[in-house]
Design a protein around this motif. Structure first.
Motif, PDB file in Angstrom:
ATOM      1  N   GLU A 124      30.969  30.258  28.713  1.00 22.34           N
ATOM      2  CA  GLU A 124      30.331  30.664  29.969  1.00 22.34           C
ATOM      3  C   GLU A 124      31.221  31.609  30.777  1.00 22.34           C
ATOM      4  N   LEU A 125      32.436  31.890  30.268  1.00 25.59           N
ATOM      5  CA  LEU A 125      33.403  32.694  31.001  1.00 25.59           C
ATOM      6  C   LEU A 125      33.360  34.162  30.604  1.00 25.59           C
ATOM      7  N   VAL A 126      33.543  35.022  31.600  1.00 22.11           N
ATOM      8  CA  VAL A 126      33.739  36.454  31.378  1.00 22.11           C
ATOM      9  C   VAL A 126      35.185  36.741  31.755  1.00 22.11           C
ATOM     10  N   THR A 127      35.940  37.332  30.846  1.00 23.41           N
ATOM     11  CA  THR A 127      37.338  37.615  31.144  1.00 23.41           C
ATOM     12  C   THR A 127      37.454  38.820  32.061  1.00 23.41           C
ATOM     13  N   THR A 128      38.557  38.906  32.781  1.00 21.32           N
ATOM     14  CA  THR A 128      38.819  40.067  33.626  1.00 21.32           C
ATOM     15  C   THR A 128      39.991  40.870  33.073  1.00 21.32           C
ATOM     16  N   LYS A 129      40.473  40.481  31.895  1.00 19.88           N
ATOM     17  CA  LYS A 129      41.560  41.197  31.214  1.00 19.88           C
ATOM     18  C   LYS A 129      41.167  41.373  29.755  1.00 19.88           C
ATOM     19  N   GLY A 155      35.701  41.393  29.740  1.00 14.96           N
ATOM     20  CA  GLY A 155      35.738  42.464  30.732  1.00 14.96           C
ATOM     21  C   GLY A 155      37.148  42.985  30.892  1.00 14.96           C
ATOM     22  N   ASP A 156      37.310  44.008  31.699  1.00 13.63           N
ATOM     23  CA  ASP A 156      38.644  44.552  31.942  1.00 13.63           C
ATOM     24  C   ASP A 156      38.914  44.816  33.421  1.00 13.63           C
ATOM     25  N   ALA A 157      38.098  44.206  34.277  1.00 12.72           N
ATOM     26  CA  ALA A 157      38.277  44.371  35.722  1.00 12.72           C
ATOM     27  C   ALA A 157      37.628  43.207  36.446  1.00 12.72           C
ATOM     28  N   TYR A 169      33.965  34.210  36.221  1.00 17.00           N
ATOM     29  CA  TYR A 169      34.965  35.188  35.803  1.00 17.00           C
ATOM     30  C   TYR A 169      36.337  34.519  35.711  1.00 17.00           C
ATOM     31  N   LEU A 170      36.965  34.633  34.573  1.00 14.66           N
ATOM     32  CA  LEU A 170      38.294  34.074  34.357  1.00 14.66           C
ATOM     33  C   LEU A 170      39.329  35.032  34.935  1.00 14.66           C
TER      34      LEU A 170
END
Length: 96
Positions: free
Chosen positions: A34-39, A7-9, A70-71
């Protein structure tokens, strides 16, 4: 794929946690897949620096919101774990 998604947010509401408050959240193992990145992007210098975990928290910060992890902070730690072929990461998980 290393992560569940990139992800990016931050889709979750602002939690307002400070560094001191994060330090009260006990760390636990989380699976990278299991993680969704935020960057979307990472500074390669930060990833490869020998002292990359010297400053700040030793554990990644993860926010659990609507059954998704979310990471928020620690992308370089997660990627280093993946490069070392480790499927898990120690992180502080804040449930909202």
């Amino acid at each position: 794929m290393i992560f569940k998604a990139v992800g990016d947010a931050r889709p979750y509401p602002d939690h307002g946690y400070t560094g001191r408050q994060w330090s009260t959240v006990p760390p636990r193992l989380v699976r990278l897949d299991e993680l969704v990145t935020t960057k979307r992007e990472l500074d390669l210098h930060a990833l490869l620096a020998e002292d990359s975990t010297f400053y700040g928290d030793l554990f990644a910060h993860v926010v659990e919101w609507e059954d998704t992890l979310y990471l928020e902070d620690g992308l370089h730690r997660a990627l280093r774990a993946a490069l070392h072929q480790r499927p898990t990461l120690h992180a502080r998980v804040l449930t909202l």
